[in-house]
Motif scaffolding. Structure first.
Motif, short mmCIF file in Angstrom:
data_model
loop_
_atom_site.label_atom_id
_atom_site.label_comp_id
_atom_site.label_asym_id
_atom_site.label_seq_id
_atom_site.Cartn_x
_atom_site.Cartn_y
_atom_site.Cartn_z
N SER A 79 0.69 -1.31 -0.05
CA SER A 79 0.05 0.17 0.01
C SER A 79 0.87 1.26 -0.01
N GLY A 80 2.28 1.28 0.24
CA GLY A 80 2.88 2.35 0.50
C GLY A 80 3.05 2.66 1.86
N MET A 81 2.64 1.98 2.71
CA MET A 81 2.74 2.43 4.01
C MET A 81 4.18 2.63 4.73
N GLU A 82 4.97 1.89 4.17
CA GLU A 82 6.63 2.12 4.21
C GLU A 82 7.09 3.52 4.17
N HIS A 83 6.61 3.93 3.02
CA HIS A 83 7.07 5.38 2.61
C HIS A 83 6.31 6.40 3.91
N GLY A 84 5.23 6.31 4.02
CA GLY A 84 4.67 7.17 4.98
C GLY A 84 5.16 6.91 6.39
N VAL A 85 5.16 5.93 6.77
CA VAL A 85 6.04 5.46 8.06
C VAL A 85 7.41 6.01 8.16
N ARG A 86 8.24 5.68 7.23
CA ARG A 86 9.62 6.40 7.23
C ARG A 86 9.35 7.97 7.48
N GLU A 87 8.67 8.73 6.49
CA GLU A 87 8.57 10.07 6.50
C GLU A 87 8.07 10.70 8.07
N GLY A 88 6.93 9.65 8.38
CA GLY A 88 6.42 10.25 9.75
C GLY A 88 7.69 10.08 10.88
N HIS A 89 8.43 8.92 11.02
CA HIS A 89 9.48 8.84 11.91
C HIS A 89 10.39 9.87 11.83
N GLU A 90 10.80 10.49 10.35
CA GLU A 90 11.74 11.47 10.31
C GLU A 90 11.30 12.72 10.74
N ARG A 91 9.78 12.92 10.53
CA ARG A 91 9.31 14.16 11.20
C ARG A 91 9.26 14.23 12.80
N LEU A 92 8.88 12.86 13.21
CA LEU A 92 9.09 12.88 14.87
C LEU A 92 10.23 13.12 15.25
N ASP A 93 11.23 12.52 14.76
CA ASP A 93 12.82 12.82 15.02
C ASP A 93 12.96 14.34 15.12
N ALA A 94 12.27 15.24 14.41
CA ALA A 94 12.73 16.65 14.25
C ALA A 94 11.89 17.15 15.50
N LEU A 95 10.63 16.69 15.85
CA LEU A 95 9.92 17.20 16.86
C LEU A 95 10.64 16.78 18.24
N LEU A 96 11.35 15.69 18.45
CA LEU A 96 11.87 15.28 19.54
C LEU A 96 13.28 15.93 19.81
N ALA A 97 13.81 16.27 18.53
CA ALA A 97 15.17 16.90 18.80
C ALA A 97 14.87 18.49 19.06
N ASP A 98 13.68 19.20 18.38
CA ASP A 98 13.52 20.49 18.72
C ASP A 98 12.88 20.86 19.94
N GLY A 99 12.60 19.93 21.01
CA GLY A 99 12.07 20.16 22.35
C GLY A 99 10.61 20.17 22.37
N SER A 100 9.91 20.01 21.33
CA SER A 100 8.37 19.97 21.25
C SER A 100 7.73 19.11 22.29
N VAL A 101 8.48 17.97 22.35
CA VAL A 101 7.96 16.85 23.19
C VAL A 101 8.58 16.92 24.44
N ALA A 102 8.03 17.42 25.38
CA ALA A 102 8.72 17.50 26.86
C ALA A 102 8.82 16.06 27.63
#
Length: 163
Positions: free
Chosen positions: A140-163
């Motif tokens: 279904s292409g889920m792999e692409h969406g999951v990978r992109e989502g995890h990269e975006r989650l990395d950014a949120l975790l790195a920038d302090g958005s998630v306390a």
């Protein structure tokens, strides 16, 4: 803590109708878990970058339920299910169904495992009814969406958005 680039591993074993996602994050299990259950945080990273997600229902607790819509251009994909068990910060067990894809339901388990250095290994195991359904999930292409989502989650975790 310095951030390193982690890849999401997607495995579909030959002998089980399972898809397993494994990903490490440079953040504690508490923070990675929170990003998965807090609706405001989830909307900032969940799914591919070119897709908007709308939470129609989000009651992330044991015996709760959810329904969300991924919107990409004119296409809308609705997923819904039940949270069977939510144990902070170690696991989530839920069912997932997709509107318009028949009566099939998959069972997912999210495990948030602490690693040395305040890091986390996330393992998501999706159990499908049969190999055909499992193969449709992978195709279904889920792999692409999951990978992109995890990269975006990395950014949120790195920038302090998630306390």
């Amino acid at each position: 803590m310095t951030s390193t680039r982690h890849e999401t591993e997607v495995v579909a074993p030959d002998d089980l109708p399972v898809v397993r996602l494994v990903r490490e994050f440079d953040a504690t299990p508490d923070r990675v878990f929170r990003a998965h259950v807090d609706p405001d945080l989830l909307l900032r990273w969940f799914g591919p970058a070119d897709t908007q997600t709308r939470l129609d229902t989000w009651d992330c607790r044991s015996a709760g339920s959810y329904r969300y819509t991924h919107v990409s251009g004119p296409m809308e994909l609705v997923s819904y299910g039940s949270f069977h068990e939510v144990v902070e910060p170690s696991s989530i067990v839920q069912t997932v169904a997709v509107e318009g894809m028949g009566d099939g339901v998959v069972l997912e388990r999210y495990r948030f495992e602490p690693l040395p250095g305040g890091r986390t290994r996330l393992t998501v195991t999706t159990l499908a009814e049969d190999f055909t359904t499992r193969d449709q999930i992978v195709a279904s292409g889920m792999e692409h969406g999951v990978r992109e989502g995890h990269e975006r989650l990395d950014a949120l975790l790195a920038d302090g958005s998630v306390a």
